[in-house]
Motif scaffolding. Structure first.
Motif, PDB file in Angstrom:
ATOM      1  N   TYR A  32     -26.095   1.899 -44.115  1.00 37.43           N
ATOM      2  CA  TYR A  32     -24.854   2.407 -43.559  1.00 37.43           C
ATOM      3  C   TYR A  32     -25.051   2.875 -42.120  1.00 37.43           C
ATOM      4  N   SER A  33     -26.143   3.637 -41.904  1.00 38.22           N
ATOM      5  CA  SER A  33     -26.343   4.204 -40.588  1.00 38.22           C
ATOM      6  C   SER A  33     -26.739   3.142 -39.564  1.00 38.22           C
ATOM      7  N   GLN A  34     -27.198   1.988 -40.050  1.00 39.63           N
ATOM      8  CA  GLN A  34     -27.586   0.946 -39.100  1.00 39.63           C
ATOM      9  C   GLN A  34     -26.388   0.327 -38.389  1.00 39.63           C
ATOM     10  N   PHE A  35     -25.186   0.572 -38.914  1.00 40.31           N
ATOM     11  CA  PHE A  35     -23.989   0.117 -38.208  1.00 40.31           C
ATOM     12  C   PHE A  35     -23.962   0.698 -36.802  1.00 40.31           C
ATOM     13  N   LEU A  36     -24.398   1.956 -36.729  1.00 43.07           N
ATOM     14  CA  LEU A  36     -24.336   2.684 -35.470  1.00 43.07           C
ATOM     15  C   LEU A  36     -25.748   3.111 -35.087  1.00 43.07           C
ATOM     16  N   ILE A  37     -26.154   2.787 -33.884  1.00 40.07           N
ATOM     17  CA  ILE A  37     -27.526   3.110 -33.465  1.00 40.07           C
ATOM     18  C   ILE A  37     -27.526   3.733 -32.068  1.00 40.07           C
ATOM     19  N   ILE A  38     -28.239   4.858 -31.944  1.00 44.44           N
ATOM     20  CA  ILE A  38     -28.458   5.445 -30.623  1.00 44.44           C
ATOM     21  C   ILE A  38     -29.891   5.099 -30.218  1.00 44.44           C
ATOM     22  N   SER A  39     -30.048   4.555 -29.034  1.00 40.84           N
ATOM     23  CA  SER A  39     -31.391   4.427 -28.464  1.00 40.84           C
ATOM     24  C   SER A  39     -31.456   5.461 -27.360  1.00 40.84           C
ATOM     25  N   ILE A  40     -32.515   6.248 -27.346  1.00 38.19           N
ATOM     26  CA  ILE A  40     -32.596   7.285 -26.319  1.00 38.19           C
ATOM     27  C   ILE A  40     -33.965   7.265 -25.654  1.00 38.19           C
ATOM     28  N   TYR A  41     -33.965   7.495 -24.346  1.00 38.30           N
ATOM     29  CA  TYR A  41     -35.190   7.448 -23.553  1.00 38.30           C
ATOM     30  C   TYR A  41     -35.201   8.612 -22.568  1.00 38.30           C
ATOM     31  N   SER A  42     -36.399   8.968 -22.112  1.00 39.14           N
ATOM     32  CA  SER A  42     -36.505   9.905 -20.991  1.00 39.14           C
ATOM     33  C   SER A  42     -37.199   9.152 -19.866  1.00 39.14           C
ATOM     34  N   SER A  43     -36.919   9.553 -18.619  1.00 39.06           N
ATOM     35  CA  SER A  43     -37.488   8.834 -17.479  1.00 39.06           C
ATOM     36  C   SER A  43     -39.005   8.949 -17.446  1.00 39.06           C
ATOM     37  N   ASP A  51     -39.621  19.152 -12.105  1.00 36.10           N
ATOM     38  CA  ASP A  51     -39.041  17.807 -12.163  1.00 36.10           C
ATOM     39  C   ASP A  51     -37.645  17.863 -12.763  1.00 36.10           C
ATOM     40  N   GLU A  52     -36.819  16.921 -12.368  1.00 42.63           N
ATOM     41  CA  GLU A  52     -35.534  16.778 -13.035  1.00 42.63           C
ATOM     42  C   GLU A  52     -35.759  15.981 -14.323  1.00 42.63           C
ATOM     43  N   ILE A  53     -35.241  16.503 -15.419  1.00 43.39           N
ATOM     44  CA  ILE A  53     -35.349  15.792 -16.693  1.00 43.39           C
ATOM     45  C   ILE A  53     -34.218  14.783 -16.736  1.00 43.39           C
ATOM     46  N   LYS A  54     -34.560  13.527 -16.946  1.00 37.83           N
ATOM     47  CA  LYS A  54     -33.522  12.490 -16.982  1.00 37.83           C
ATOM     48  C   LYS A  54     -33.549  11.791 -18.330  1.00 37.83           C
ATOM     49  N   LEU A  55     -32.493  11.990 -19.084  1.00 42.00           N
ATOM     50  CA  LEU A  55     -32.361  11.332 -20.379  1.00 42.00           C
ATOM     51  C   LEU A  55     -31.297  10.262 -20.262  1.00 42.00           C
ATOM     52  N   TYR A  56     -31.511   9.157 -20.926  1.00 41.02           N
ATOM     53  CA  TYR A  56     -30.472   8.135 -20.947  1.00 41.02           C
ATOM     54  C   TYR A  56     -30.581   7.370 -22.252  1.00 41.02           C
ATOM     55  N   GLY A  57     -29.546   6.661 -22.578  1.00 37.52           N
ATOM     56  CA  GLY A  57     -29.581   5.939 -23.838  1.00 37.52           C
ATOM     57  C   GLY A  57     -28.378   5.055 -24.002  1.00 37.52           C
ATOM     58  N   VAL A 249     -35.446  16.273 -28.280  1.00 42.38           N
ATOM     59  CA  VAL A 249     -34.048  15.926 -28.012  1.00 42.38           C
ATOM     60  C   VAL A 249     -33.503  15.341 -29.299  1.00 42.38           C
ATOM     61  N   ARG A 250     -32.468  15.968 -29.811  1.00 45.78           N
ATOM     62  CA  ARG A 250     -31.839  15.488 -31.035  1.00 45.78           C
ATOM     63  C   ARG A 250     -30.504  14.883 -30.630  1.00 45.78           C
ATOM     64  N   SER A 258     -18.886   5.705 -38.911  1.00 46.41           N
ATOM     65  CA  SER A 258     -20.341   5.648 -39.077  1.00 46.41           C
ATOM     66  C   SER A 258     -20.955   6.784 -38.285  1.00 46.41           C
ATOM     67  N   THR A 259     -21.989   7.386 -38.841  1.00 45.46           N
ATOM     68  CA  THR A 259     -22.696   8.421 -38.093  1.00 45.46           C
ATOM     69  C   THR A 259     -24.145   7.995 -37.929  1.00 45.46           C
ATOM     70  N   THR A 260     -24.804   8.554 -36.939  1.00 48.46           N
ATOM     71  CA  THR A 260     -26.203   8.237 -36.724  1.00 48.46           C
ATOM     72  C   THR A 260     -26.891   9.405 -36.039  1.00 48.46           C
ATOM     73  N   THR A 261     -28.189   9.452 -36.196  1.00 45.04           N
ATOM     74  CA  THR A 261     -28.959  10.510 -35.564  1.00 45.04           C
ATOM     75  C   THR A 261     -30.319   9.962 -35.158  1.00 45.04           C
ATOM     76  N   THR A 262     -30.847  10.472 -34.059  1.00 43.85           N
ATOM     77  CA  THR A 262     -32.170  10.055 -33.622  1.00 43.85           C
ATOM     78  C   THR A 262     -32.829  11.182 -32.847  1.00 43.85           C
ATOM     79  N   GLN A 263     -34.073  11.007 -32.519  1.00 43.14           N
ATOM     80  CA  GLN A 263     -34.846  12.077 -31.908  1.00 43.14           C
ATOM     81  C   GLN A 263     -35.803  11.536 -30.867  1.00 43.14           C
ATOM     82  N   LEU A 264     -36.072  12.356 -29.850  1.00 38.35           N
ATOM     83  CA  LEU A 264     -36.993  11.976 -28.777  1.00 38.35           C
ATOM     84  C   LEU A 264     -37.776  13.230 -28.391  1.00 38.35           C
ATOM     85  N   ASN A 265     -39.005  13.050 -27.953  1.00 36.48           N
ATOM     86  CA  ASN A 265     -39.779  14.188 -27.466  1.00 36.48           C
ATOM     87  C   ASN A 265     -40.193  13.973 -26.029  1.00 36.48           C
TER      88      ASN A 265
END
Ligand SMILES: [Ca+2]
Ligand SMILES: [Ca+2]
Length: 329
Positions: A32-43, A51-57, A249-250, A258-265
Motif C-alpha cells: 500500500y505504502s509503495q503507491f507513494l514514495i518520498i526520496s530524501i537527500y541532504s547535500s 554550514d547551511e543544511i540543504k535537504l531536498y527530495g 530527518v523524518r 496513500s501515506t508514506t514515511t521515510t528517514q534520513l540522517n
C-alpha cells in the motif's frame, strides 16, 4: 420500493468494496505504502556548525512525480529534541484545497491583534486560525517554528488535540524574545499535521508563513523552502550551540489516501578537539601545534585535520575559528 432497496444494496455494495479496499490496504501496509514514495537527500552527509543544511527530495505516486504534494519534515537532534517541523511542497499548492487548513497566521499581541515589531525582552505572539471543513473529526498536531534572520531555528512549540467537523480553532502562541535574538526580520512557520512525523503523522495542509521585525525595521531575506516539478527543498542553518552528532530527518506525506514515511540522517561536526564541551583557545592551540603538517610529518595530528584533507592548514584553523565560543548544552 424495489428501486429503493436496489439503491440501498448498491450503496451497501459500494461501501463493502470501499471497506475491502481499505482493509486490504491496511493488511498489506508495505504494498500500500509503495503507491507513494518520498526520496530524501541532504547535500552532504556531514556538516560543520556553520554550514547551511540543504535537504531536498522527490515525492512520487505510482511512479510519477507528484507536482502538488506536501511533505512534513521533522528534524530531531542527537538529544532527541525537535529542531524544527516544516511542511515542504513539491509544487504550487493552496490551503483552500485541504479540508483541515490554516486560514490565517500572523504576528500579533496576546489578544490576537496584528502587530509587526517586537522588542527584545518582551513577548512575541503569533495568531493562527485552523479550520476543519471535513465531515469527520481529525487529530491535530499544530506547531509553530521561529527562525532568526540567519535561517537558524530558534524555537518550536506545539500542541496536540483534535479538531471537530466545522470547528475553527483560534490559537495564540507566545515566546519571550531574549537579548541574544538577532535584530532584524525573523520568520515563523505554522504547520498542521495529524501527529508528529516521528509518530508517522502526516501533513493536513501546506505550512503558513509569517514575518515580523525584532527591535528594528531592517529587512533581510530568508530562503528556506522552495519546490520544483515534484521536488521539495528545505534549507536552514544550525543554531549556534547545536549539539554535535547524528541528526534525524523524518519525512511523511499523504496523497490520494496513500501515506508514506521515510528517514534520513546527517551529522553535525563541531571542532571541539579536546572534547571538553567548548570550542576555545585550547582547540586552536591543538591546530596551531600541528600547523603546516601533513600525514607522515613529525607534528602531524589527525585530530587537528578537521576537514580531513590530510594537511593541517588555514582551512582547519578557520573551522575552529568559525565555531569559536560553542558550548555543548
Ligand atoms: Ca574544546
Ligand atoms: Ca585539513
Amino acid at each position: 420500493m424495489l428501486e429503493h432497496d436496489r439503491e440501498k444494496n448498491l450503496t451497501a455494495l459500494a461501501f463493502a468494496f470501499f471497506l475491502s479496499v481499505t482493509l486490504i490496504g491496511s493488511l498489506i501496509p508495505k504494498a500500500y505504502s509503495q503507491f507513494l514514495i518520498i526520496s530524501i537527500y541532504s547535500s552532504k552527509q556531514e556538516y560543520y556548525l556553520n554550514d547551511e543544511i540543504k535537504l531536498y527530495g522527490n515525492l512520487t505516486h505510482l511512479g510519477q512525480s507528484v507536482y502538488d504534494g506536501i511533505v512534513a519534515l521533522q528534524i530531531i537532534s542527537p538529544e532527541n529534541k525537535t529542531l524544527t517541523i516544516r511542511v515542504a511542497s513539491t509544487g504550487p499548492v493552496s490551503q483552500e484545497n485541504y479540508p483541515v487548513r490554516i486560514t490565517q497566521f500572523y504576528p500579533s499581541d496576546s489578544l490576537g491583534n496584528p502587530k509587526t515589531t517586537f522588542n527584545k525582552g518582551t513577548f512575541l505572539y503569533l495568531t493562527a486560525y485552523v479550520v476543519n471543513n471535513d465531515l469527520i473529526r481529525h487529530s491535530l498536531y499544530f506547531a509553530v517554528n521561529i527562525y532568526d534572520k540567519y535561517g537558524k531555528p530558534w524555537d518550536v512549540s506545539s500542541s496536540t488535540g483534535g479538531i471537530e467537523p466545522g470547528e475553527t480553532k483560534f490559537i495564540v502562541t507566545g515566546y519571550p524574545i531574549s537579548w541574544e535574538f538577532p535584530s532584524g526580520t525573523a520568520v515563523a512557520y505554522a504547520v498542521a499535521l495529524t501527529d508528529e512525523p516521528k509518530n508517522n503523522g502526516v501533513p493536513h495542509c501546506p505550512e503558513a508563513k509569517a514575518t515580523f521585525q525584532i527591535a528594528t525595521s531592517e529587512i533581510s531575506t530568508i530562503t528556506t523552502s522552495t519546490y520544483k516539478d515534484g521536488y521539495f527543498y528545505l534549507n536552514f542553518s544550525m543554531p549556534t550551540n547545536s549539539p554535535s552528532g547524528n541528526y534525524t530527518v523524518r519525512a511523511t506525506s499523504i496523497y490520494q489516501y496513500s501515506t508514506t514515511t521515510t528517514q534520513l540522517n546527517f551529522k553535525i561536526r563541531v571542532p571541539d578537539l579536546n572534547n571538553d564541551g567548548t570550542v576555545d583557545i585550547y582547540d586552536l592551540i591543538i591546530v596551531s601545534a600541528a600547523y603546516g603538517s601533513s600525514e607522515g610529518s613529525q607534528n602531524w595530528n589527525p585530530i587537528a585535520d578537521i576537514n580531513g584533507d590530510k594537511t593541517i592548514d588555514i582551512y582547519d584553523l578557520i573551522l575552529v575559528a568559525s565555531s569559536f565560543g560553542w558550548k555543548s548544552t
